[in-house]
Design an enzyme around this catalytic site. Structure first.
Site, PDB file in Angstrom:
ATOM      1  N   THR A 125      50.384 -14.250 -11.820  1.00 16.11           N
ATOM      2  CA  THR A 125      50.325 -15.407 -12.719  1.00 16.11           C
ATOM      3  C   THR A 125      49.626 -15.099 -14.028  1.00 16.11           C
ATOM      4  OG1 THR A 125      50.373 -16.975 -10.875  1.00 16.11           O
ATOM      5  CG2 THR A 125      49.446 -17.766 -12.943  1.00 16.11           C
TER       6      THR A 125
ATOM      7  N   ASP B 147      55.940  -9.643  -8.512  1.00 14.63           N
ATOM      8  CA  ASP B 147      55.640 -11.022  -8.134  1.00 14.63           C
ATOM      9  C   ASP B 147      55.004 -10.920  -6.756  1.00 14.63           C
ATOM     10  OD1 ASP B 147      55.967 -13.568  -6.725  1.00 14.63           O
ATOM     11  OD2 ASP B 147      57.085 -14.196  -8.500  1.00 14.63           O
ATOM     12  N   SER B 148      53.798 -11.437  -6.594  1.00 16.31           N
ATOM     13  CA  SER B 148      53.062 -11.125  -5.372  1.00 16.31           C
ATOM     14  C   SER B 148      53.754 -11.633  -4.115  1.00 16.31           C
ATOM     15  CB  SER B 148      51.625 -11.644  -5.446  1.00 16.31           C
ATOM     16  OG  SER B 148      51.557 -13.037  -5.418  1.00 16.31           O
TER      17      SER B 148
ATOM     18  N   ASP C 124      48.775 -14.713  -4.539  1.00 16.99           N
ATOM     19  CA  ASP C 124      49.333 -15.033  -3.221  1.00 16.99           C
ATOM     20  C   ASP C 124      49.071 -13.944  -2.194  1.00 16.99           C
ATOM     21  OD1 ASP C 124      50.223 -17.422  -4.180  1.00 16.99           O
ATOM     22  OD2 ASP C 124      52.342 -16.872  -4.267  1.00 16.99           O
TER      23      ASP C 124
ATOM     24  N   THR D  94      42.208 -15.035  15.952  1.00 19.44           N
ATOM     25  CA  THR D  94      42.251 -16.477  16.095  1.00 19.44           C
ATOM     26  C   THR D  94      42.917 -17.155  14.896  1.00 19.44           C
ATOM     27  OG1 THR D  94      40.891 -18.491  16.256  1.00 19.44           O
ATOM     28  CG2 THR D  94      39.888 -16.594  15.184  1.00 19.44           C
TER      29      THR D  94
ATOM     30  N   CYS E 199      41.694 -19.745  13.754  1.00 19.79           N
ATOM     31  CA  CYS E 199      40.568 -20.347  13.039  1.00 19.79           C
ATOM     32  C   CYS E 199      40.101 -19.441  11.910  1.00 19.79           C
ATOM     33  CB  CYS E 199      39.402 -20.590  13.993  1.00 19.79           C
ATOM     34  SG  CYS E 199      39.807 -21.644  15.406  1.00 19.79           S
TER      35      CYS E 199
END
Length: 336
Positions: free
Chosen positions: A12, A57-58, A90, A271, A273
Site C-alpha cells: 500500500t 501485492d502482498s 497483509d 491454537t 486463540c
C-alpha cells in the site's frame, strides 16, 4: 550516521489511487525521497532505494518471494548498516518471520514497515513509519528482523496483523514490544536478541509443502483428508481449540491425523486463540494428539508457525528432526 538500504517490495505504501483501486505508483521512489527531504527530520541516515523489478501485492506473496527478498539483503549486506523493507501489510508478518529464520546469524537490523494509507495520499501513515524505521536501522545492538508500525517496534516472528483498516494494524500477542516510540525511540535492550556471527541460510522453497488445517465444530474427516492426502504436502499447521484440543470424539478425523504423521508429515498444533499457548497435556482431548505424534506449537503465531515449518522442511529431510526443531526456539519466535 549510518547508511541504510530501503528495499521496496510493494504494498500500500507505494500505491496510487486509480479507477481500478490502488495500483503501484511508478514514481514512488522519487516521491519517497521528496517526502523525506521535505520532512525536516534531522539526522536521517544516508539511504539508497531499490525496488523489485516486479512489485508484490502482498496478497499474491509466495514463499519464493521470501527467498528473493532475503537474497537481495544478503547481496548488499556488507554495504549498509541496516535494511528497511517496505512491504504490504497483509502478509508482512509472514515475510518477517521467514526472514528471521533465513538470517539466523545477523549483526544488523532488518526492519519491515509499510502503511495502511498510500504515501501519495493525505493522512498517510507511511512517512512516519519510514522515518522511524530509518532511525532504527542505525540503532546499535539491534540485530534481528523486526516490524515497526504505528509507533511500536515488534519482533518480526512474534507479530500478527490484527486490524484490517486501523493504523495500529499489528500486535505481538505473546511477547512485549521491543520498543515504543515516545519522546525517545529506544528499544528495550533486555528484550533484544544478541548479535550473532554471520550465517545466512536461504533455501529453495516448495510452495506446496505446507498447508493449514483449521478445526471447527463438525469438521469432517473428509475435509481434513482433502488437505493432507496430497503427495506434495509434507507438513501442516493445525489450528485447534483452546490450549490445543481437537474433537477427539471424531475418531475418523483422528485416524486421518494419525495416518498423516505415520507417513512422515509434520503436523504442528497451534491454537485458534491469539493469546496463550498450546499444552497438549492439559485435557484428555489434547493428550490424544500426543499419542499420535502431533507436534505442539507452543505460543507461535500462525505466521511464524507457517514460515518456520516451511523453512525447516526446505532445510531438513528427516521429519523427526523437523518436529524437534519446531518445538525449540530458534530466533525468539516462541517461549522456551
Amino acid at each position: 550516521m549510518g547508511r541504510v538500504l530501503i528495499l521496496h517490495t510493494g504494498g500500500t505504501i507505494g500505491c496510487r489511487a486509480s479507477s481500478e483501486g490502488h495500483k503501484p505508483d511508478p514514481e514512488f521512489a522519487r516521491l519517497l525521497r521528496r517526502r523525506l527531504a521535505d520532512s525536516g527530520e534531522p539526522e536521517l541516515p544516508e539511504f539508497d532505494v531499490i525496488e523489485l523489478h516486479t512489485l508484490i501485492d502482498s496478497a499474491n506473496l509466495t514463499p519464493a518471494h521470501w527467498a528473493q527478498i532475503a537474497g537481495l539483503l544478503v547481496i548488499h549486506w556488507q554495504d549498509y548498516d541496516g535494511f528497511l523493507v517496505l512491504h504490504g501489510t497483509d502478509t508482512m508478518a509472514y515475510s518477517a518471520a521467514a526472514l528471521s529464520f533465513m538470517l539466523p546469524g545477523q549483526d544488523k537490523p532488518v526492519i519491515f514497515t509499510g502503511s495502511q494509507i498510500p504515501l501519495s495520499e493525505r493522512r498517510s501513515d507511511g512517512l512516519d513509519n519510514v522515518i522511524n524505521g530509518l532511525h532504527l536501522c542505525q540503532r546499535p545492538g539491534l540485530a534481528e528482523v523486526c516490524i515497526y508500525f504505528n509507533g511500536r517496534l515488534l519482533r518480526g516472528n512474534r507479530t500478527t496483523k490484527l486490524k484490517a483498516t486501523e493504523l495500529d494494524a499489528f500486535a505481538s500477542p505473546n511477547h512485549p514490544p521491543l520498543g515504543v516510540a515516545g519522546i525517545r525511540l529506544e528499544p528495550e535492550a533486555g528484550l533484544l536478541l544478541p548479535p550473532t556471527p554471520l550465517c545466512f541460510r536461504i533455501p529453495e522453497f516448495d510452495p506446496e509443502a505446507v498447508t493449514v488445517l483449521s478445526l471447527y465444530p463438525g469438521i469432517s474427516a473428509r475435509a481434513a483428508r482433502a488437505l493432507l492426502d496430497d503427495e506434495g504436502v509434507r507438513g501442516a499447521v493445525m489450528l485447534s481449540f483452546g490450549v490445543g484440543n481437537p474433537p477427539d470424539a471424531n475418531t475418523e478425523l483422528m485416524q486421518v491425523l494419525a495416518a498423516a504423521v505415520e507417513r512422515g508429515q509434520v503436523i504442528v498444533n497451534r491454537t485458534h486463540c491469539l493469546y496463550g499457548k498450546v499444552d497438549q497435556g492439559t485435557y484428555a482431548t489434547g493428550n490424544s494428539l500426543n499419542r499420535i505424534g502431533v507436534t505442539p506449537g507452543g505460543d507461535l503465531t500462525l505466521e511464524a508457525a507457517f514460515a518456520k515449518l516451511h523453512y525447516l522442511l526446505a532445510m531438513e529431510t528427516d521429519p523427526g528432526r523437523v518436529r524437534e526443531l519446531m518445538r525449540r526456539p530458534l530466533r525468539g519466535e516462541m517461549s522456551a
